[in-house]
Design an enzyme around this catalytic site. Sequence first.
Site, mmCIF file in Angstrom:
data_model
loop_
_atom_site.group_PDB
_atom_site.id
_atom_site.type_symbol
_atom_site.label_atom_id
_atom_site.label_comp_id
_atom_site.label_asym_id
_atom_site.label_seq_id
_atom_site.Cartn_x
_atom_site.Cartn_y
_atom_site.Cartn_z
ATOM 1 N N PHE A 80 5.811 81.086 52.998
ATOM 2 C CA PHE A 80 6.245 80.691 54.575
ATOM 3 C C PHE A 80 6.309 78.936 54.742
ATOM 4 C CE2 PHE A 80 3.394 84.298 54.955
ATOM 5 C CZ PHE A 80 4.060 85.153 55.764
ATOM 6 N N SER A 124 15.559 83.967 58.230
ATOM 7 C CA SER A 124 15.538 84.000 59.566
ATOM 8 C C SER A 124 16.902 84.565 60.107
ATOM 9 C CB SER A 124 15.554 82.377 60.083
ATOM 10 O OG SER A 124 15.828 82.288 61.277
ATOM 11 N N TYR A 148 17.931 73.110 60.038
ATOM 12 C CA TYR A 148 17.024 74.042 59.970
ATOM 13 C C TYR A 148 17.738 75.293 59.173
ATOM 14 C CZ TYR A 148 13.953 77.896 60.545
ATOM 15 O OH TYR A 148 13.179 79.101 60.268
ATOM 16 N N LYS A 152 17.661 77.438 55.552
ATOM 17 C CA LYS A 152 17.329 78.893 55.206
ATOM 18 C C LYS A 152 18.650 79.564 54.266
ATOM 19 C CE LYS A 152 13.145 79.088 56.845
ATOM 20 N NZ LYS A 152 11.978 79.326 56.094
ATOM 21 N N PHE A 177 13.489 88.104 63.156
ATOM 22 C CA PHE A 177 14.130 87.873 64.322
ATOM 23 C C PHE A 177 13.091 86.911 65.421
ATOM 24 C CE2 PHE A 177 18.318 89.700 64.274
ATOM 25 C CZ PHE A 177 18.303 89.990 63.217
ATOM 26 N N ASN A 198 9.658 77.191 71.890
ATOM 27 C CA ASN A 198 10.167 78.674 71.876
ATOM 28 C C ASN A 198 9.667 79.193 73.190
ATOM 29 O OD1 ASN A 198 9.372 78.349 68.538
ATOM 30 N ND2 ASN A 198 11.354 79.156 69.275
HETATM 31 P P1 NAD Z 1 4.193 77.447 61.204
HETATM 32 O O1 NAD Z 1 4.773 76.081 61.269
HETATM 33 O O2 NAD Z 1 3.370 78.041 62.072
HETATM 34 O O3 NAD Z 1 3.743 77.558 59.612
HETATM 35 C C1 NAD Z 1 4.285 76.932 58.607
HETATM 36 C C2 NAD Z 1 3.268 76.536 57.771
HETATM 37 O O4 NAD Z 1 3.838 75.668 56.574
HETATM 38 C C3 NAD Z 1 2.453 75.463 58.702
HETATM 39 O O5 NAD Z 1 1.112 75.829 58.434
HETATM 40 C C4 NAD Z 1 2.641 74.234 57.836
HETATM 41 O O6 NAD Z 1 1.492 73.273 58.056
HETATM 42 C C5 NAD Z 1 2.857 74.554 56.670
HETATM 43 N N1 NAD Z 1 3.932 73.480 55.671
HETATM 44 C C6 NAD Z 1 5.096 73.099 56.195
HETATM 45 N N2 NAD Z 1 5.581 72.154 55.175
HETATM 46 C C7 NAD Z 1 4.713 72.232 54.226
HETATM 47 C C8 NAD Z 1 4.802 71.647 52.921
HETATM 48 N N3 NAD Z 1 5.719 71.010 52.660
HETATM 49 N N4 NAD Z 1 3.719 72.109 52.031
HETATM 50 C C9 NAD Z 1 2.655 72.795 52.595
HETATM 51 N N5 NAD Z 1 2.745 73.424 53.842
HETATM 52 C C10 NAD Z 1 3.790 73.068 54.480
HETATM 53 O O7 NAD Z 1 5.784 78.420 61.317
HETATM 54 P P2 NAD Z 1 5.765 79.844 61.228
HETATM 55 O O8 NAD Z 1 6.022 80.267 62.614
HETATM 56 O O9 NAD Z 1 4.409 80.688 60.898
HETATM 57 O O10 NAD Z 1 6.896 80.087 60.153
HETATM 58 C C11 NAD Z 1 6.646 80.655 58.911
HETATM 59 C C12 NAD Z 1 8.150 80.641 58.300
HETATM 60 O O11 NAD Z 1 8.792 81.446 58.771
HETATM 61 C C13 NAD Z 1 8.725 79.043 58.073
HETATM 62 O O12 NAD Z 1 9.431 79.240 56.976
HETATM 63 C C14 NAD Z 1 9.702 79.532 59.236
HETATM 64 O O13 NAD Z 1 10.935 78.750 58.864
HETATM 65 C C15 NAD Z 1 10.108 80.991 59.032
HETATM 66 N N6 NAD Z 1 10.576 81.798 60.486
HETATM 67 C C16 NAD Z 1 10.008 81.447 61.596
HETATM 68 C C17 NAD Z 1 10.408 81.889 62.693
HETATM 69 C C18 NAD Z 1 9.778 81.820 63.981
HETATM 70 O O14 NAD Z 1 10.331 81.877 65.215
HETATM 71 N N7 NAD Z 1 8.380 81.367 63.989
HETATM 72 C C19 NAD Z 1 11.441 82.657 62.607
HETATM 73 C C20 NAD Z 1 12.169 82.788 61.472
HETATM 74 C C21 NAD Z 1 11.731 82.464 60.340
HETATM 75 C C1 WQD Z 2 14.373 82.422 73.215
HETATM 76 C C2 WQD Z 2 15.341 82.500 74.467
HETATM 77 C C3 WQD Z 2 16.415 80.545 75.142
HETATM 78 C C4 WQD Z 2 12.443 78.195 75.639
HETATM 79 C C5 WQD Z 2 14.572 80.160 67.636
HETATM 80 C C6 WQD Z 2 15.319 79.619 66.416
HETATM 81 C C7 WQD Z 2 15.251 80.727 65.131
HETATM 82 C C8 WQD Z 2 14.071 81.296 64.934
HETATM 83 C C9 WQD Z 2 13.348 81.625 66.267
HETATM 84 C C10 WQD Z 2 13.033 80.284 62.938
HETATM 85 C C11 WQD Z 2 16.596 81.937 74.488
HETATM 86 C C12 WQD Z 2 15.315 81.006 76.180
HETATM 87 C C13 WQD Z 2 13.455 79.273 75.452
HETATM 88 C C14 WQD Z 2 12.399 77.869 77.032
HETATM 89 C C15 WQD Z 2 14.323 79.499 77.610
HETATM 90 N N1 WQD Z 2 13.153 80.490 64.407
HETATM 91 N N2 WQD Z 2 14.242 79.915 76.327
HETATM 92 N N3 WQD Z 2 13.194 78.471 78.070
HETATM 93 O O1 WQD Z 2 16.443 80.092 70.022
HETATM 94 O O2 WQD Z 2 16.184 82.829 69.952
HETATM 95 O O3 WQD Z 2 15.314 81.428 68.004
HETATM 96 O O4 WQD Z 2 13.088 80.817 66.994
HETATM 97 O O5 WQD Z 2 13.953 80.681 62.379
HETATM 98 O O6 WQD Z 2 15.857 80.218 64.324
HETATM 99 O O7 WQD Z 2 16.537 79.196 66.858
HETATM 100 O O8 WQD Z 2 14.062 81.417 70.403
HETATM 101 O O9 WQD Z 2 12.027 81.316 71.744
HETATM 102 O O10 WQD Z 2 13.500 79.327 71.506
HETATM 103 O O11 WQD Z 2 14.402 81.251 72.962
HETATM 104 O O12 WQD Z 2 14.765 80.021 78.559
HETATM 105 O O13 WQD Z 2 11.677 77.138 77.309
HETATM 106 O O14 WQD Z 2 14.512 82.301 75.439
HETATM 107 O O15 WQD Z 2 17.588 80.110 75.633
HETATM 108 O O16 WQD Z 2 17.406 82.849 75.050
HETATM 109 P P1 WQD Z 2 15.571 81.493 69.740
HETATM 110 P P2 WQD Z 2 13.090 80.841 71.616
#
Ligand code: NAD
Ligand code: WQD
Length: 335
Positions: A80, A124, A148, A152, A177, A198
Amino acid sequence: MTVLVTGGAGFIGSHTIVELQLAGHQVVVVDNLCNSQAESLKRVQQITGQAVAFYQADICDKAALTRIFGEHQILQVIHFAGLKAVGESSQIPLSYYQNNIAGTLTLLEVMAAHGVFDLVFSSSATVYSPEAKVPLTESSPLAAINPYGRTKLMLEQVLADLAASDNRWRIWLLRYFNPIGAHPSGLIGEDPNGIPNNLVPYVARVAIGRLPELPVFGDDYPTPDGTGVRDYIHVVDLARGHLKAMENMGSGCQVVNLGTGQGYSVMDVVKAYREVSGAEINVAIKPRRAGDLATCYADPAKAAEYIGWRAEFDLRTMVEDSWRWTEQNPAGYGS
Ligand code: NAD
Ligand code: WQD
């Protein structure tokens, strides 16, 4: 089995560790805490009653990773760790490439040196082309539009090349998602630093009174109510998807979507949050946010077929769990 979880103190990682421990696995965590707090791991232990072996270390630190692999009989890795803020990635791209790409390359080298070839990787839905038609299937066209997303997409390509070069590698690319919600205990949840990027963490902070109003980024999209539509998925469902992937490693590098297949608009989420929390949640319509799509949701059929996974929780449950976490921890882990 002992599983290494990188980024395990974070939002999705902490929820996945709970499911791993409940399924009987031993968990080792590497996290540099750049976007999380060690308190999340204490809460995980509170939920499961089991200890986590935690190392505060960076995945770019080869010596630290080598020591950790030397101290534990790690059989699989769930990766992660990485930086994930889309807007920030355009301001400090090198940090994103360094952390996400160089960090992953270092991890892969150390894994191979220790004979560990099973990897579950956090990808993602952001890797899908903005031109792709919904619902998105794993073979929809790919194109990242920010640094970003490029990290990925590049890592997906690196992992596919690696698996093609050596058939000992078994890799799942999981395209998430929009993960939201929190553990039903209210003990762990999402706790972003600063102003949330978000939607749901932002709405939660308005509902609890930490922010005055929600900016709604555009109400003129071609969607039923004009606001953006996304496939929100409960973080516990997502966590369970990782277990299912681990249990069904197959061969080579494979990819599945983890989504529900159901889209909800920004105003659907606000309405559900108002109902559940009883808070007013003021909104202000703002211009569209750069890079946003009108509609994004998954075709989740492949995950059902290949790893036997399907999302179970609906939007109402996601919002109820988010609100329980927020009410019990109004200042997040800093409470
Ligand atoms: P998060 O930031 O809560 O968790 C990521 C963790 O990785 C954090 O605890 C951070 O301290 C740690 N980290 C970052 N860089 C590091 C490094 N170089 N060495 C060690 N630790 C490190 O994020 P999350 O929402 O739990 O996301 C987890 C993964 O899922 C990420 O790779 C993110 O890109 C991916 N992802 C998240 C979402 C989302 O919307 N949350 C969506 C799609 C993909
Ligand atoms: C959701 C909807 C915004 C905030 C992002 C990353 C994606 C993935 C998941 C990591 C959209 C609207 C949002 C606000 C709003 N992350 N919005 N007011 O953009 O679908 O995805 O997180 O991989 O890569 O891009 O998620 O939660 O930011 O937005 O109106 O203050 O909410 O426009 O329609 P998004 P989000």
